[in-house]
Motif scaffolding. Structure first.
Motif, PDB file in Angstrom:
ATOM      1  N   GLY A  92      20.586  16.723 -28.834  1.00  0.00           N
ATOM      2  CA  GLY A  92      19.403  16.144 -29.440  1.00  0.00           C
ATOM      3  C   GLY A  92      18.175  16.497 -28.605  1.00  0.00           C
ATOM      4  N   PRO A  93      17.053  15.939 -28.969  1.00  0.00           N
ATOM      5  CA  PRO A  93      15.844  16.229 -28.189  1.00  0.00           C
ATOM      6  C   PRO A  93      16.005  15.714 -26.756  1.00  0.00           C
ATOM      7  N   ARG A  94      15.570  16.512 -25.820  1.00  0.00           N
ATOM      8  CA  ARG A  94      15.701  16.143 -24.407  1.00  0.00           C
ATOM      9  C   ARG A  94      14.707  15.041 -24.074  1.00  0.00           C
ATOM     10  N   ARG A  95      15.230  14.070 -23.358  1.00  0.00           N
ATOM     11  CA  ARG A  95      14.346  13.011 -22.891  1.00  0.00           C
ATOM     12  C   ARG A  95      13.838  13.397 -21.507  1.00  0.00           C
ATOM     13  N   ALA A  96      12.580  13.138 -21.281  1.00  0.00           N
ATOM     14  CA  ALA A  96      11.998  13.421 -19.964  1.00  0.00           C
ATOM     15  C   ALA A  96      12.581  12.428 -18.968  1.00  0.00           C
ATOM     16  N   ARG A  97      12.977  12.946 -17.843  1.00  0.00           N
ATOM     17  CA  ARG A  97      13.508  12.072 -16.807  1.00  0.00           C
ATOM     18  C   ARG A  97      12.391  11.260 -16.197  1.00  0.00           C
ATOM     19  N   THR A  98      12.643  10.016 -16.043  1.00  0.00           N
ATOM     20  CA  THR A  98      11.659   9.196 -15.356  1.00  0.00           C
ATOM     21  C   THR A  98      12.081   9.116 -13.902  1.00  0.00           C
ATOM     22  N   VAL A  99      11.216   9.557 -13.060  1.00  0.00           N
ATOM     23  CA  VAL A  99      11.493   9.580 -11.637  1.00  0.00           C
ATOM     24  C   VAL A  99      10.866   8.331 -11.033  1.00  0.00           C
ATOM     25  N   TRP A 100      11.641   7.662 -10.221  1.00  0.00           N
ATOM     26  CA  TRP A 100      11.137   6.449  -9.583  1.00  0.00           C
ATOM     27  C   TRP A 100      10.171   6.831  -8.487  1.00  0.00           C
ATOM     28  N   THR A 101       9.028   6.227  -8.490  1.00  0.00           N
ATOM     29  CA  THR A 101       8.059   6.425  -7.416  1.00  0.00           C
ATOM     30  C   THR A 101       7.824   5.075  -6.755  1.00  0.00           C
ATOM     31  N   PRO A 102       7.696   5.080  -5.460  1.00  0.00           N
ATOM     32  CA  PRO A 102       7.473   3.799  -4.782  1.00  0.00           C
ATOM     33  C   PRO A 102       6.090   3.255  -5.122  1.00  0.00           C
ATOM     34  N   PRO A 103       5.919   1.964  -5.013  1.00  0.00           N
ATOM     35  CA  PRO A 103       4.585   1.408  -5.262  1.00  0.00           C
ATOM     36  C   PRO A 103       3.614   1.887  -4.199  1.00  0.00           C
ATOM     37  N   PRO A 104       2.330   1.896  -4.507  1.00  0.00           N
ATOM     38  CA  PRO A 104       1.369   2.361  -3.500  1.00  0.00           C
ATOM     39  C   PRO A 104       1.401   1.474  -2.271  1.00  0.00           C
ATOM     40  N   LYS A 105       1.109   2.085  -1.135  1.00  0.00           N
ATOM     41  CA  LYS A 105       1.104   1.339   0.117  1.00  0.00           C
ATOM     42  C   LYS A 105       0.017   0.277   0.082  1.00  0.00           C
ATOM     43  N   ARG A 106       0.340  -0.819   0.711  1.00  0.00           N
ATOM     44  CA  ARG A 106      -0.633  -1.894   0.791  1.00  0.00           C
ATOM     45  C   ARG A 106      -1.644  -1.577   1.871  1.00  0.00           C
ATOM     46  N   GLY A 107      -2.886  -1.753   1.561  1.00  0.00           N
ATOM     47  CA  GLY A 107      -3.931  -1.499   2.535  1.00  0.00           C
ATOM     48  C   GLY A 107      -4.057  -2.642   3.519  1.00  0.00           C
ATOM     49  N   LEU A 108      -5.093  -2.588   4.295  1.00  0.00           N
ATOM     50  CA  LEU A 108      -5.327  -3.608   5.310  1.00  0.00           C
ATOM     51  C   LEU A 108      -5.642  -4.957   4.678  1.00  0.00           C
ATOM     52  N   LEU A 109      -6.433  -4.937   3.636  1.00  0.00           N
ATOM     53  CA  LEU A 109      -6.782  -6.149   2.899  1.00  0.00           C
ATOM     54  C   LEU A 109      -6.473  -5.932   1.429  1.00  0.00           C
ATOM     55  N   PRO A 110      -6.011  -6.946   0.734  1.00  0.00           N
ATOM     56  CA  PRO A 110      -5.892  -6.793  -0.713  1.00  0.00           C
ATOM     57  C   PRO A 110      -7.295  -6.688  -1.310  1.00  0.00           C
ATOM     58  N   LEU A 111      -7.433  -5.835  -2.311  1.00  0.00           N
ATOM     59  CA  LEU A 111      -8.773  -5.628  -2.843  1.00  0.00           C
ATOM     60  C   LEU A 111      -9.253  -6.826  -3.659  1.00  0.00           C
ATOM     61  N   ARG A 112      -8.320  -7.506  -4.318  1.00  0.00           N
ATOM     62  CA  ARG A 112      -8.667  -8.737  -5.047  1.00  0.00           C
ATOM     63  C   ARG A 112      -7.487  -9.633  -5.062  1.00  0.00           C
ATOM     64  N   PRO A 113      -7.530 -10.844  -5.094  1.00  0.00           N
ATOM     65  CA  PRO A 113      -8.470 -11.746  -4.448  1.00  0.00           C
ATOM     66  C   PRO A 113      -8.242 -11.743  -2.944  1.00  0.00           C
ATOM     67  N   ILE A 114      -9.282 -11.907  -2.209  1.00  0.00           N
ATOM     68  CA  ILE A 114      -9.193 -11.894  -0.752  1.00  0.00           C
ATOM     69  C   ILE A 114      -9.218 -13.338  -0.261  1.00  0.00           C
ATOM     70  N   SER A 115      -8.153 -13.731   0.388  1.00  0.00           N
ATOM     71  CA  SER A 115      -8.114 -15.088   0.926  1.00  0.00           C
ATOM     72  C   SER A 115      -8.708 -15.096   2.338  1.00  0.00           C
ATOM     73  N   PHE A 116      -9.062 -16.276   2.787  1.00  0.00           N
ATOM     74  CA  PHE A 116      -9.655 -16.423   4.110  1.00  0.00           C
ATOM     75  C   PHE A 116      -8.655 -16.054   5.198  1.00  0.00           C
TER      76      PHE A 116
END
Length: 154
Positions: free
Chosen positions: A10-34
């Motif tokens: 049948g029609p070939r399905r594109a393989r979905t490759v797992w990619t890790p989530p983006p690295k967390r930066g120094l501060l979260p961009l939203r919401p920033i807690s005290f």
């Protein structure tokens, strides 16, 4: 099956490759807690000690050694000369040395201010890169600061 004996695909399905989530930066961009704001400098020093603690250590060692040397040259050296030699007006020489000693007390402060300004550049580069989860090496930090130290001091 087809005439060649192979099963029909049948029609070939594109393989979905797992990619890790983006690295967390120094501060979260939203919401920033005290708490995140207060903990960010400590995370920065843990993540990038070569670009934050190493320049601070070098700058503080150089300024401390220079302040100690200048303080010795202005106070202890002349005081030893005053004690060893005979002066006609010992009180005047002692008062002048007291004034010079008071001036020498401000030398560490006068050296610490420009040293802190020079240290702000590497820390700002390191913090800016760490905010978007990039690691910067000492060589990369120097490359980003080339030509900017004059403006930083001014």
């Amino acid at each position: 099956m087809t005439d060649s004996g192979s099963p029909v695909e049948g029609p070939r399905r594109a393989r979905t490759v797992w990619t890790p989530p983006p690295k967390r930066g120094l501060l979260p961009l939203r919401p920033i807690s005290f708490g995140a704001i207060l903990g960010a400098p400590f995370r920065l020093q843990r993540r990038a000690p070569r670009t934050t603690l190493a320049p601070a250590l070098v700058v503080s060692l150089v300024t401390t050694a220079l302040a100690g040397l200048l303080g010795w040259l202005l106070t202890i050296g002349p005081q030893a000369a005053l004690d060893a030699s005979y002066y006609q007006s010992y009180a005047l020489a002692s008062n002048v040395l007291g004034i010079v000693g008071a001036i020498a007390w401000w030398i560490p402060v006068a050296l610490a201010l420009p040293a802190t300004v020079l240290l702000a550049g590497p820390v700002a580069v390191s913090a800016g890169r760490a905010l978007v989860a990039e690691r910067v090496s000492f060589r990369g930090m120097r490359w980003r600061l080339t030509g900017r130290l004059g403006r930083l001091v001014a």
